[in-house]
Write a protein that holds these residues in place. Structure first.
Motif, PDB file in Angstrom:
ATOM      1  N   UNK A  90      49.703  37.683  86.092  1.00  0.00           N
ATOM      2  CA  UNK A  90      48.897  37.426  84.901  1.00  0.00           C
ATOM      3  C   UNK A  90      48.011  38.623  84.582  1.00  0.00           C
ATOM      4  N   UNK A  91      47.501  39.280  85.623  1.00  0.00           N
ATOM      5  CA  UNK A  91      46.693  40.483  85.409  1.00  0.00           C
ATOM      6  C   UNK A  91      47.470  41.559  84.667  1.00  0.00           C
ATOM      7  N   UNK A  92      48.734  41.730  85.037  1.00  0.00           N
ATOM      8  CA  UNK A  92      49.586  42.724  84.364  1.00  0.00           C
ATOM      9  C   UNK A  92      49.814  42.355  82.907  1.00  0.00           C
ATOM     10  N   UNK A  93      50.163  41.104  82.653  1.00  0.00           N
ATOM     11  CA  UNK A  93      50.425  40.666  81.283  1.00  0.00           C
ATOM     12  C   UNK A  93      49.157  40.739  80.438  1.00  0.00           C
ATOM     13  N   UNK A  94      48.039  40.383  81.030  1.00  0.00           N
ATOM     14  CA  UNK A  94      46.755  40.461  80.345  1.00  0.00           C
ATOM     15  C   UNK A  94      46.426  41.909  79.993  1.00  0.00           C
ATOM     16  N   UNK A  95      46.681  42.812  80.928  1.00  0.00           N
ATOM     17  CA  UNK A  95      46.447  44.235  80.690  1.00  0.00           C
ATOM     18  C   UNK A  95      47.286  44.738  79.519  1.00  0.00           C
ATOM     19  N   UNK A  96      48.555  44.354  79.476  1.00  0.00           N
ATOM     20  CA  UNK A  96      49.448  44.814  78.411  1.00  0.00           C
ATOM     21  C   UNK A  96      48.973  44.313  77.048  1.00  0.00           C
ATOM     22  N   UNK A  97      48.652  43.026  76.969  1.00  0.00           N
ATOM     23  CA  UNK A  97      48.234  42.441  75.687  1.00  0.00           C
ATOM     24  C   UNK A  97      46.919  43.053  75.208  1.00  0.00           C
ATOM     25  N   UNK A  98      45.940  43.144  76.084  1.00  0.00           N
ATOM     26  CA  UNK A  98      44.624  43.638  75.672  1.00  0.00           C
ATOM     27  C   UNK A  98      44.622  45.145  75.456  1.00  0.00           C
ATOM     28  N   UNK A  99      45.448  45.886  76.197  1.00  0.00           N
ATOM     29  CA  UNK A  99      45.580  47.324  75.928  1.00  0.00           C
ATOM     30  C   UNK A  99      46.173  47.547  74.549  1.00  0.00           C
ATOM     31  N   UNK A 100      47.177  46.740  74.202  1.00  0.00           N
ATOM     32  CA  UNK A 100      47.758  46.811  72.862  1.00  0.00           C
ATOM     33  C   UNK A 100      46.702  46.517  71.809  1.00  0.00           C
ATOM     34  N   UNK A 101      45.867  45.516  72.063  1.00  0.00           N
ATOM     35  CA  UNK A 101      44.798  45.156  71.137  1.00  0.00           C
ATOM     36  C   UNK A 101      43.832  46.323  70.937  1.00  0.00           C
ATOM     37  N   UNK A 102      43.406  46.931  72.016  1.00  0.00           N
ATOM     38  CA  UNK A 102      42.425  48.015  71.924  1.00  0.00           C
ATOM     39  C   UNK A 102      43.033  49.291  71.340  1.00  0.00           C
ATOM     40  N   UNK A 103      44.200  49.654  71.801  1.00  0.00           N
ATOM     41  CA  UNK A 103      44.778  50.925  71.356  1.00  0.00           C
ATOM     42  C   UNK A 103      45.235  50.876  69.898  1.00  0.00           C
ATOM     43  N   UNK A 104      45.690  49.729  69.442  1.00  0.00           N
ATOM     44  CA  UNK A 104      46.195  49.629  68.064  1.00  0.00           C
ATOM     45  C   UNK A 104      45.107  49.290  67.045  1.00  0.00           C
ATOM     46  N   UNK A 105      44.118  48.507  67.474  1.00  0.00           N
ATOM     47  CA  UNK A 105      43.176  47.977  66.491  1.00  0.00           C
ATOM     48  C   UNK A 105      41.719  48.358  66.730  1.00  0.00           C
ATOM     49  N   UNK A 106      41.298  48.441  67.979  1.00  0.00           N
ATOM     50  CA  UNK A 106      39.888  48.696  68.246  1.00  0.00           C
ATOM     51  C   UNK A 106      39.581  50.177  68.384  1.00  0.00           C
ATOM     52  N   UNK A 107      40.362  50.880  69.178  1.00  0.00           N
ATOM     53  CA  UNK A 107      40.091  52.280  69.458  1.00  0.00           C
ATOM     54  C   UNK A 107      40.871  53.230  68.553  1.00  0.00           C
ATOM     55  N   UNK A 108      41.931  52.717  67.924  1.00  0.00           N
ATOM     56  CA  UNK A 108      42.746  53.520  67.003  1.00  0.00           C
ATOM     57  C   UNK A 108      43.144  54.845  67.663  1.00  0.00           C
ATOM     58  N   UNK A 109      43.770  54.737  68.828  1.00  0.00           N
ATOM     59  CA  UNK A 109      44.152  55.915  69.606  1.00  0.00           C
ATOM     60  C   UNK A 109      45.374  56.584  68.979  1.00  0.00           C
ATOM     61  N   UNK A 110      45.264  57.883  68.708  1.00  0.00           N
ATOM     62  CA  UNK A 110      46.366  58.640  68.120  1.00  0.00           C
ATOM     63  C   UNK A 110      47.141  59.426  69.173  1.00  0.00           C
ATOM     64  N   UNK A 111      46.414  59.962  70.161  1.00  0.00           N
ATOM     65  CA  UNK A 111      47.033  60.780  71.197  1.00  0.00           C
ATOM     66  C   UNK A 111      47.630  59.884  72.279  1.00  0.00           C
ATOM     67  N   UNK A 112      48.936  59.965  72.440  1.00  0.00           N
ATOM     68  CA  UNK A 112      49.615  59.101  73.396  1.00  0.00           C
ATOM     69  C   UNK A 112      49.302  59.445  74.849  1.00  0.00           C
ATOM     70  N   UNK A 113      48.691  60.618  75.068  1.00  0.00           N
ATOM     71  CA  UNK A 113      48.323  60.992  76.431  1.00  0.00           C
ATOM     72  C   UNK A 113      47.322  60.003  77.029  1.00  0.00           C
ATOM     73  N   UNK A 114      46.547  59.347  76.139  1.00  0.00           N
ATOM     74  CA  UNK A 114      45.586  58.365  76.617  1.00  0.00           C
ATOM     75  C   UNK A 114      46.275  57.168  77.249  1.00  0.00           C
ATOM     76  N   UNK A 115      47.570  57.005  76.975  1.00  0.00           N
ATOM     77  CA  UNK A 115      48.322  55.897  77.559  1.00  0.00           C
ATOM     78  C   UNK A 115      48.710  56.168  79.008  1.00  0.00           C
ATOM     79  N   UNK A 116      48.627  57.425  79.431  1.00  0.00           N
ATOM     80  CA  UNK A 116      49.083  57.799  80.773  1.00  0.00           C
ATOM     81  C   UNK A 116      48.433  56.970  81.877  1.00  0.00           C
ATOM     82  N   UNK A 117      47.088  56.856  81.912  1.00  0.00           N
ATOM     83  CA  UNK A 117      46.495  56.039  82.993  1.00  0.00           C
ATOM     84  C   UNK A 117      46.906  54.575  82.917  1.00  0.00           C
TER      85      UNK A 117
END
Length: 219
Positions: free
Chosen positions: A72-99
């Protein structure tokens, strides 16, 4: 602990799937009025519901459902990372996805290594790191709002605060996970009761956000 309190807590655990199922039904009623943020929240509720039901089935047939904690921790991480990267933080550089990708790989490794582990040896480091990553993203979001001429809408700010609070408490609760599983005294029941309470409040908060958005657009 008083047996009546334990019985009450056991009954209270059934409110979790009921609440999640109600939230899912409500979300589908308003589905066409929801935006992509709320769709992700709906996915979160669906995943939480499936994990909840699966956990009860594993507990009945195998008397051990601990493996679902890192899953559940993994699935939660995926869903909420998608939420933050797409809508909250508006991350353009994909390098931020590395960690995040490295953390996902660590999650997968730990999940595979924890299958068949007996409760006395069970501890999920990835579950703690997942919450830490989500808390970090929520803090970064807050920092980015400082000094902005047009900050994020209040609904987004509230949602971020809810996620930050829930994951911060989770981070603290999951640090002594092995202790909470194996401790023989009643102390652990207070921790699990607190975890159940904040989880129910978190689910209810998400459902309320979806309901308010769908209701307002209906008007």
């Amino acid at each position: 602990m008083d047996p009546k309190i334990l019985q009450f807590l056991e009954i209270l655990t059934y409110s979790s799937p009921i609440l999640l199922f109600s939230g899912i039904v409500l979300s589908f009623i308003f589905y066409r009025r929801l935006n992509s943020v709320h769709h992700l929240l709906l996915w979160y509720l669906v995943i939480a519901f499936v994990i909840d039901i699966t956990g009860r089935i594993l507990a009945i047939y195998f008397n051990n459902n601990l493996i679902l904690i890192p899953i559940f921790g993994l699935l939660e991480l995926i869903v909420l990372t998608t939420l933050y990267f797409r809508h909250f933080l508006d991350v353009k550089n994909r390098l931020w996805l590395t960690p995040i990708i490295l953390l996902i790989l660590f999650n997968l490794f730990e999940i595979s290594s924890l299958f068949g582990v007996v409760p006395k040896d069970f501890h999920s480091h990835s579950r703690v790191l997942d919450s830490l990553a989500i808390v970090t993203m929520s803090i970064v979001f807050f920092i980015k709002q400082i000094g902005k001429e047009e900050p994020a809408p209040s609904s987004i700010m509230v949602l971020n605060m809810i996620i930050f609070t829930f994951q911060s408490i989770n981070l603290i609760l999951y640090l002594p996970l092995n202790f909470l599983i194996n401790e023989k005294t009643n102390v652990k029941f207070y921790f699990w009761a607190a975890s159940l309470a904040i989880t129910l409040i978190f689910y209810l908060s998400i459902i309320r956000i979806i309901w308010i958005h769908g209701k307002n657009l209906k008007r």
